[in-house]
Design an enzyme around this catalytic site. Sequence first.
Site, PDB file in Angstrom:
ATOM      1  N   GLY A  47      63.357 119.200  95.008  1.00 19.74           N
ATOM      2  CA  GLY A  47      63.076 120.582  95.384  1.00 19.74           C
ATOM      3  C   GLY A  47      61.588 120.846  95.517  1.00 19.74           C
ATOM      4  O   GLY A  47      61.130 121.522  96.441  1.00 19.74           O
ATOM      5  N   ARG A  83      60.518 116.142  80.973  1.00 21.87           N
ATOM      6  CA  ARG A  83      61.106 116.241  82.309  1.00 21.87           C
ATOM      7  C   ARG A  83      60.633 115.094  83.189  1.00 21.87           C
ATOM      8  O   ARG A  83      61.400 114.482  83.903  1.00 21.87           O
ATOM      9  CB  ARG A  83      60.621 117.521  82.992  1.00 21.87           C
ATOM     10  CG  ARG A  83      61.649 118.585  83.092  1.00 21.87           C
ATOM     11  CD  ARG A  83      60.998 119.829  83.645  1.00 21.87           C
ATOM     12  NE  ARG A  83      61.526 120.975  82.957  1.00 21.87           N
ATOM     13  CZ  ARG A  83      62.142 121.985  83.569  1.00 21.87           C
ATOM     14  NH1 ARG A  83      62.244 122.016  84.862  1.00 21.87           N
ATOM     15  NH2 ARG A  83      62.624 122.970  82.887  1.00 21.87           N
ATOM     16  N   SER A  88      67.290 119.148  89.659  1.00 20.79           N
ATOM     17  CA  SER A  88      67.596 119.455  88.269  1.00 20.79           C
ATOM     18  C   SER A  88      68.744 120.453  88.233  1.00 20.79           C
ATOM     19  O   SER A  88      69.070 121.089  89.241  1.00 20.79           O
ATOM     20  CB  SER A  88      66.369 120.020  87.560  1.00 20.79           C
ATOM     21  OG  SER A  88      65.996 121.236  88.172  1.00 20.79           O
ATOM     22  N   GLU A 139      73.312 124.278  90.051  1.00 22.38           N
ATOM     23  CA  GLU A 139      72.053 124.075  90.785  1.00 22.38           C
ATOM     24  C   GLU A 139      72.151 124.970  92.018  1.00 22.38           C
ATOM     25  O   GLU A 139      73.053 125.803  92.090  1.00 22.38           O
ATOM     26  CB  GLU A 139      71.800 122.590  91.090  1.00 22.38           C
ATOM     27  CG  GLU A 139      72.919 121.889  91.821  1.00 22.38           C
ATOM     28  CD  GLU A 139      72.944 122.101  93.305  1.00 22.38           C
ATOM     29  OE1 GLU A 139      72.044 121.599  93.983  1.00 22.38           O
ATOM     30  OE2 GLU A 139      73.891 122.741  93.826  1.00 22.38           O
ATOM     31  N   MET A 140      71.277 124.808  92.990  1.00 21.88           N
ATOM     32  CA  MET A 140      71.230 125.822  94.040  1.00 21.88           C
ATOM     33  C   MET A 140      71.108 125.266  95.461  1.00 21.88           C
ATOM     34  O   MET A 140      70.722 126.000  96.381  1.00 21.88           O
ATOM     35  CB  MET A 140      70.066 126.794  93.758  1.00 21.88           C
ATOM     36  CG  MET A 140      70.182 127.434  92.377  1.00 21.88           C
ATOM     37  SD  MET A 140      68.894 128.639  92.011  1.00 21.88           S
ATOM     38  CE  MET A 140      69.412 129.966  93.069  1.00 21.88           C
ATOM     39  N   GLU A 141      71.396 123.994  95.653  1.00 20.27           N
ATOM     40  CA  GLU A 141      71.148 123.411  96.982  1.00 20.27           C
ATOM     41  C   GLU A 141      72.262 122.522  97.545  1.00 20.27           C
ATOM     42  O   GLU A 141      72.367 122.377  98.770  1.00 20.27           O
ATOM     43  CB  GLU A 141      69.844 122.575  96.958  1.00 20.27           C
ATOM     44  CG  GLU A 141      68.560 123.373  96.832  1.00 20.27           C
ATOM     45  CD  GLU A 141      68.201 123.739  95.399  1.00 20.27           C
ATOM     46  OE1 GLU A 141      68.810 123.158  94.470  1.00 20.27           O
ATOM     47  OE2 GLU A 141      67.338 124.614  95.189  1.00 20.27           O
ATOM     48  N   ASP A 156      68.319 122.116  81.756  1.00 17.37           N
ATOM     49  CA  ASP A 156      68.622 123.279  80.910  1.00 17.37           C
ATOM     50  C   ASP A 156      70.046 123.148  80.408  1.00 17.37           C
ATOM     51  O   ASP A 156      70.920 122.712  81.154  1.00 17.37           O
ATOM     52  CB  ASP A 156      68.576 124.591  81.729  1.00 17.37           C
ATOM     53  CG  ASP A 156      67.259 124.767  82.446  1.00 17.37           C
ATOM     54  OD1 ASP A 156      66.348 125.340  81.843  1.00 17.37           O
ATOM     55  OD2 ASP A 156      67.155 124.307  83.603  1.00 17.37           O
ATOM     56  N   ARG A 175      69.643 114.332  97.627  1.00 15.06           N
ATOM     57  CA  ARG A 175      68.922 115.332  96.837  1.00 15.06           C
ATOM     58  C   ARG A 175      68.742 114.792  95.435  1.00 15.06           C
ATOM     59  O   ARG A 175      69.682 114.258  94.831  1.00 15.06           O
ATOM     60  CB  ARG A 175      69.713 116.644  96.823  1.00 15.06           C
ATOM     61  CG  ARG A 175      69.284 117.603  95.745  1.00 15.06           C
ATOM     62  CD  ARG A 175      69.823 119.008  95.929  1.00 15.06           C
ATOM     63  NE  ARG A 175      69.920 119.728  94.677  1.00 15.06           N
ATOM     64  CZ  ARG A 175      68.881 120.174  93.955  1.00 15.06           C
ATOM     65  NH1 ARG A 175      67.639 119.955  94.360  1.00 15.06           N
ATOM     66  NH2 ARG A 175      69.073 120.827  92.829  1.00 15.06           N
ATOM     67  N   HIS A 214      59.750 123.909 111.659  1.00 12.04           N
ATOM     68  CA  HIS A 214      59.331 123.833 110.257  1.00 12.04           C
ATOM     69  C   HIS A 214      58.785 122.481 109.832  1.00 12.04           C
ATOM     70  O   HIS A 214      58.385 122.311 108.686  1.00 12.04           O
ATOM     71  CB  HIS A 214      60.509 124.210 109.346  1.00 12.04           C
ATOM     72  CG  HIS A 214      61.132 125.514 109.729  1.00 12.04           C
ATOM     73  ND1 HIS A 214      62.253 125.588 110.512  1.00 12.04           N
ATOM     74  CD2 HIS A 214      60.749 126.780 109.472  1.00 12.04           C
ATOM     75  CE1 HIS A 214      62.566 126.854 110.712  1.00 12.04           C
ATOM     76  NE2 HIS A 214      61.666 127.605 110.102  1.00 12.04           N
ATOM     77  N   ARG A 247      53.915 124.738 105.504  1.00 15.10           N
ATOM     78  CA  ARG A 247      54.325 125.557 104.352  1.00 15.10           C
ATOM     79  C   ARG A 247      54.240 124.807 103.022  1.00 15.10           C
ATOM     80  O   ARG A 247      54.954 125.131 102.064  1.00 15.10           O
ATOM     81  CB  ARG A 247      55.764 126.072 104.522  1.00 15.10           C
ATOM     82  CG  ARG A 247      55.865 127.125 105.598  1.00 15.10           C
ATOM     83  CD  ARG A 247      57.293 127.533 105.828  1.00 15.10           C
ATOM     84  NE  ARG A 247      57.341 128.413 106.980  1.00 15.10           N
ATOM     85  CZ  ARG A 247      57.630 129.711 106.907  1.00 15.10           C
ATOM     86  NH1 ARG A 247      57.935 130.261 105.760  1.00 15.10           N
ATOM     87  NH2 ARG A 247      57.626 130.432 107.973  1.00 15.10           N
ATOM     88  N   ARG A 299      56.554 117.236  93.291  1.00 20.99           N
ATOM     89  CA  ARG A 299      57.332 116.080  92.838  1.00 20.99           C
ATOM     90  C   ARG A 299      57.466 115.073  93.976  1.00 20.99           C
ATOM     91  O   ARG A 299      57.422 113.865  93.752  1.00 20.99           O
ATOM     92  CB  ARG A 299      58.697 116.502  92.309  1.00 20.99           C
ATOM     93  CG  ARG A 299      59.420 115.343  91.666  1.00 20.99           C
ATOM     94  CD  ARG A 299      60.523 115.733  90.702  1.00 20.99           C
ATOM     95  NE  ARG A 299      60.029 116.563  89.644  1.00 20.99           N
ATOM     96  CZ  ARG A 299      60.556 117.736  89.286  1.00 20.99           C
ATOM     97  NH1 ARG A 299      61.609 118.192  89.920  1.00 20.99           N
ATOM     98  NH2 ARG A 299      60.048 118.420  88.309  1.00 20.99           N
TER      99      ARG A 299
HETATM  100  N1  HPA Z   1      70.431 127.670  87.305  1.00 20.28           N
HETATM  101  C1  HPA Z   1      70.341 127.298  88.582  1.00 20.28           C
HETATM  102  N2  HPA Z   1      69.700 126.217  88.967  1.00 20.28           N
HETATM  103  C2  HPA Z   1      69.111 125.459  88.028  1.00 20.28           C
HETATM  104  C3  HPA Z   1      69.165 125.788  86.684  1.00 20.28           C
HETATM  105  C4  HPA Z   1      69.870 126.956  86.308  1.00 20.28           C
HETATM  106  O1  HPA Z   1      69.955 127.298  85.126  1.00 20.28           O
HETATM  107  N3  HPA Z   1      68.463 124.845  85.997  1.00 20.28           N
HETATM  108  C5  HPA Z   1      67.999 123.972  86.913  1.00 20.28           C
HETATM  109  N4  HPA Z   1      68.393 124.329  88.134  1.00 20.28           N
END
Ligand code: HPA
Length: 233
Positions: free
Chosen positions: A20, A217, A90, A179-181, A204, A87, A4, A43, A24
């Site tokens: 992410g 932002r 956001s 967040e997700m990571e 958010d 990392r 990758h 990618r 950016r």
């Molecule tokens: N959920 C998941 N990940 C995020 C969010 C959210 O509301 N805002 C920024 N990253």
Amino acid sequence: MTPHIEAKKEDIAKTVLMPGDPLRAKKIAETYLENPKLVNSVRNILAYTGTYKGKEITVMASGMGMPSVGIYSYELFKFYDVENIIRIGSCGVYTDKLNLYDLILVDASYSRSSYAYNQNGCTDDTLYPSVVLNDKIINTAKRIEFNLNIGTIYSSDVFYSDNEDINELYQKYNCLGVEMESFALFHNAKVLGKNAACILTVSDNLITKENASFLERQNAFDRMMILALESVL
Ligand code: HPA
């Protein structure tokens, strides 16, 4: 070269800042690095290596979610001999005590993701960043007088979830937001004996329903970038 990442091994620095979003990564490289060189575009996961105040740094995107950050951070740690990944992302927050653009340093990542289990059988639901990196970030924030909130984050596999109880995550699991990571990143650092940290800007507020405009932002993310860059000098 890995499945990758096309960069040559010597083109990736020992310390990688990881937003992410690929655009950016490009913006950070063009704004803050001297002599940035594009070293990966497989990618469109853009990676740039340059110097900041004389120190060689790579800025590389992670993409969104644990499978994506899991692939890139694993390959960087394992095949590129990267030592540190920070990392810079956001998050959404679960409390009106935090405002848009506030900075959060993650000191624990709670998750229901199967990432760690599927990677090596690890059943921990909470994983941790490097104390050394976090101490550097905390000390840098003091030095440059940036206010830093420190706490647990919920690392989710699902952005559009109908099954996540914000009150439970905030009150029972002490999560400031989502967040997700970070969970996958911290897992990879742990299994490969490397260092990871995660700084987040609040984009958010899931209680007040506010979210950051594009321009706002940008400015807020600038502060996070400066904090990350100054912390790795
Ligand atoms: N959920 C998941 N990940 C995020 C969010 C959210 O509301 N805002 C920024 N990253």
